[in-house]
Design a protein around this motif. Structure first.
Motif, PDB file in Angstrom:
ATOM      1  N   PHE A  46       0.829  -1.202   0.000  1.00 30.08           N
ATOM      2  CA  PHE A  46       0.000   0.000   0.000  1.00 30.08           C
ATOM      3  C   PHE A  46       0.870   1.261   0.000  1.00 30.08           C
ATOM      4  O   PHE A  46       0.350   2.367   0.078  1.00 30.08           O
ATOM      5  CB  PHE A  46      -0.936  -0.004   1.214  1.00 30.08           C
ATOM      6  CG  PHE A  46      -2.077  -0.974   1.057  1.00 30.08           C
ATOM      7  CD1 PHE A  46      -3.278  -0.571   0.521  1.00 30.08           C
ATOM      8  CD2 PHE A  46      -1.929  -2.298   1.433  1.00 30.08           C
ATOM      9  CE1 PHE A  46      -4.329  -1.464   0.357  1.00 30.08           C
ATOM     10  CE2 PHE A  46      -2.963  -3.207   1.285  1.00 30.08           C
ATOM     11  CZ  PHE A  46      -4.169  -2.792   0.743  1.00 30.08           C
ATOM     12  N   GLY A  47       2.175   1.109  -0.069  1.00 26.39           N
ATOM     13  CA  GLY A  47       3.098   2.237  -0.173  1.00 26.39           C
ATOM     14  C   GLY A  47       3.587   2.786   1.152  1.00 26.39           C
ATOM     15  O   GLY A  47       4.739   3.159   1.275  1.00 26.39           O
ATOM     16  N   SER A  48       2.717   2.859   2.147  1.00 26.08           N
ATOM     17  CA  SER A  48       3.098   3.345   3.479  1.00 26.08           C
ATOM     18  C   SER A  48       1.982   3.013   4.455  1.00 26.08           C
ATOM     19  O   SER A  48       0.862   2.695   4.050  1.00 26.08           O
ATOM     20  CB  SER A  48       3.336   4.861   3.465  1.00 26.08           C
ATOM     21  OG  SER A  48       2.111   5.541   3.318  1.00 26.08           O
ATOM     22  N   ALA A  49       2.276   3.134   5.739  1.00 30.35           N
ATOM     23  CA  ALA A  49       1.266   2.861   6.767  1.00 30.35           C
ATOM     24  C   ALA A  49       0.072   3.811   6.638  1.00 30.35           C
ATOM     25  O   ALA A  49      -1.070   3.414   6.859  1.00 30.35           O
ATOM     26  CB  ALA A  49       1.890   2.967   8.156  1.00 30.35           C
ATOM     27  N   GLU A  50       0.323   5.054   6.264  1.00 30.49           N
ATOM     28  CA  GLU A  50      -0.746   6.040   6.124  1.00 30.49           C
ATOM     29  C   GLU A  50      -1.677   5.712   4.960  1.00 30.49           C
ATOM     30  O   GLU A  50      -2.831   6.133   4.955  1.00 30.49           O
ATOM     31  CB  GLU A  50      -0.176   7.453   5.927  1.00 30.49           C
ATOM     32  CG  GLU A  50       0.582   7.983   7.114  1.00 30.49           C
ATOM     33  CD  GLU A  50       2.007   7.421   7.206  1.00 30.49           C
ATOM     34  OE1 GLU A  50       2.590   7.043   6.177  1.00 30.49           O
ATOM     35  OE2 GLU A  50       2.527   7.344   8.329  1.00 30.49           O
ATOM     36  N   ASN A  51      -1.173   4.993   3.959  1.00 30.48           N
ATOM     37  CA  ASN A  51      -1.964   4.676   2.770  1.00 30.48           C
ATOM     38  C   ASN A  51      -2.631   3.308   2.837  1.00 30.48           C
ATOM     39  O   ASN A  51      -3.201   2.863   1.847  1.00 30.48           O
ATOM     40  CB  ASN A  51      -1.088   4.753   1.516  1.00 30.48           C
ATOM     41  CG  ASN A  51      -0.628   6.156   1.241  1.00 30.48           C
ATOM     42  OD1 ASN A  51      -1.323   7.116   1.535  1.00 30.48           O
ATOM     43  ND2 ASN A  51       0.550   6.292   0.682  1.00 30.48           N
ATOM     44  N   SER A  52      -2.537   2.637   3.978  1.00 34.31           N
ATOM     45  CA  SER A  52      -3.113   1.306   4.126  1.00 34.31           C
ATOM     46  C   SER A  52      -4.314   1.337   5.071  1.00 34.31           C
ATOM     47  O   SER A  52      -4.248   1.953   6.127  1.00 34.31           O
ATOM     48  CB  SER A  52      -2.071   0.331   4.685  1.00 34.31           C
ATOM     49  OG  SER A  52      -2.656  -0.935   4.913  1.00 34.31           O
ATOM     50  N   PRO A  53      -5.388   0.638   4.716  1.00 32.89           N
ATOM     51  CA  PRO A  53      -6.520   0.543   5.643  1.00 32.89           C
ATOM     52  C   PRO A  53      -6.292  -0.509   6.737  1.00 32.89           C
ATOM     53  O   PRO A  53      -7.124  -0.657   7.624  1.00 32.89           O
ATOM     54  CB  PRO A  53      -7.681   0.142   4.732  1.00 32.89           C
ATOM     55  CG  PRO A  53      -7.029  -0.654   3.648  1.00 32.89           C
ATOM     56  CD  PRO A  53      -5.681  -0.003   3.437  1.00 32.89           C
ATOM     57  N   PHE A  54      -5.160  -1.209   6.657  1.00 34.05           N
ATOM     58  CA  PHE A  54      -4.836  -2.277   7.606  1.00 34.05           C
ATOM     59  C   PHE A  54      -3.654  -1.865   8.473  1.00 34.05           C
ATOM     60  O   PHE A  54      -2.925  -0.932   8.153  1.00 34.05           O
ATOM     61  CB  PHE A  54      -4.503  -3.566   6.849  1.00 34.05           C
ATOM     62  CG  PHE A  54      -5.536  -3.934   5.829  1.00 34.05           C
ATOM     63  CD1 PHE A  54      -6.799  -4.360   6.219  1.00 34.05           C
ATOM     64  CD2 PHE A  54      -5.275  -3.831   4.476  1.00 34.05           C
ATOM     65  CE1 PHE A  54      -7.766  -4.683   5.286  1.00 34.05           C
ATOM     66  CE2 PHE A  54      -6.227  -4.147   3.525  1.00 34.05           C
ATOM     67  CZ  PHE A  54      -7.483  -4.577   3.930  1.00 34.05           C
ATOM     68  N   THR A  55      -3.429  -2.575   9.566  1.00 34.09           N
ATOM     69  CA  THR A  55      -2.302  -2.283  10.447  1.00 34.09           C
ATOM     70  C   THR A  55      -0.981  -2.408   9.692  1.00 34.09           C
ATOM     71  O   THR A  55      -0.092  -1.581   9.847  1.00 34.09           O
ATOM     72  CB  THR A  55      -2.305  -3.235  11.663  1.00 34.09           C
ATOM     73  OG1 THR A  55      -3.555  -3.082  12.339  1.00 34.09           O
ATOM     74  CG2 THR A  55      -1.177  -2.918  12.616  1.00 34.09           C
ATOM     75  N   GLU A  56      -0.867  -3.443   8.894  1.00 33.69           N
ATOM     76  CA  GLU A  56       0.324  -3.620   8.051  1.00 33.69           C
ATOM     77  C   GLU A  56       0.089  -2.939   6.715  1.00 33.69           C
ATOM     78  O   GLU A  56      -1.047  -2.800   6.261  1.00 33.69           O
ATOM     79  CB  GLU A  56       0.594  -5.121   7.822  1.00 33.69           C
ATOM     80  CG  GLU A  56       0.812  -5.909   9.086  1.00 33.69           C
ATOM     81  CD  GLU A  56       2.057  -5.489   9.852  1.00 33.69           C
ATOM     82  OE1 GLU A  56       3.070  -5.137   9.218  1.00 33.69           O
ATOM     83  OE2 GLU A  56       2.014  -5.513  11.088  1.00 33.69           O
ATOM     84  N   LYS A  73      -8.123  -0.980  10.105  1.00 41.73           N
ATOM     85  CA  LYS A  73      -7.771  -0.052  11.184  1.00 41.73           C
ATOM     86  C   LYS A  73      -8.982   0.780  11.589  1.00 41.73           C
ATOM     87  O   LYS A  73      -9.821   1.118  10.752  1.00 41.73           O
ATOM     88  CB  LYS A  73      -6.662   0.914  10.731  1.00 41.73           C
ATOM     89  CG  LYS A  73      -5.341   0.285  10.460  1.00 41.73           C
ATOM     90  CD  LYS A  73      -4.245   1.314  10.227  1.00 41.73           C
ATOM     91  CE  LYS A  73      -4.448   2.156   8.998  1.00 41.73           C
ATOM     92  NZ  LYS A  73      -3.250   2.918   8.608  1.00 41.73           N
ATOM     93  N   ASP A  74      -9.049   1.126  12.863  1.00 44.50           N
ATOM     94  CA  ASP A  74     -10.144   1.962  13.367  1.00 44.50           C
ATOM     95  C   ASP A  74     -10.198   3.307  12.648  1.00 44.50           C
ATOM     96  O   ASP A  74     -11.275   3.846  12.418  1.00 44.50           O
ATOM     97  CB  ASP A  74     -10.002   2.194  14.873  1.00 44.50           C
ATOM     98  CG  ASP A  74     -10.276   0.934  15.677  1.00 44.50           C
ATOM     99  OD1 ASP A  74     -10.960   0.010  15.163  1.00 44.50           O
ATOM    100  OD2 ASP A  74      -9.802   0.862  16.820  1.00 44.50           O
TER     101      ASP A  74
END
Length: 101
Positions: A46-56, A73-74
């Motif tokens: 997803f490119g980065s943590a900020e761009n992912s809807p998941f924890t990873e 993610k919440d």
């Protein structure tokens, strides 16, 4: 492998790195997840943590194996589309996950 609480939406990556679903709809309220399966070793990013809807934000699927996304993610945006990259067998494509309430 993690326990899947909601719907496990399966996405298959073929030996040429192509996914069988370009868009996947997941529902936070149902604890939905993706389970990627792959014929060849595959990197999902997803490119980065900020761009992912998941924890990873990055997942590796071994050839013949599977990898679950984990819970949404919440703070993942509802009614938001998250694009990700699939790299396998020297090719790359960019499907999406759409998160709903």
């Amino acid at each position: 492998m993690a326990t899947i609480a909601g719907v496990a939406e399966k996405v298959h990556v073929d030996k040429n790195g192509k996914v069988d679903k370009d868009k996947v709809h997941l529902y936070k309220s149902k604890d939905d997840q993706i389970v990627w399966t792959a014929e060849a070793e595959t990197i999902i990013s997803f490119g980065s943590a900020e761009n992912s809807p998941f924890t990873e934000w990055k997942f590796t699927v071994q050839a013949g194996g599977s990898a679950p996304s984990g819970r949404i993610k919440d703070n993942a945006g509802a009614e938001k589309q998250y694009d990700y990259t699939v790299e396998a067998a020297g090719s790359q494509n960019d499907p999406s996950v759409i998160i709903h309430k």
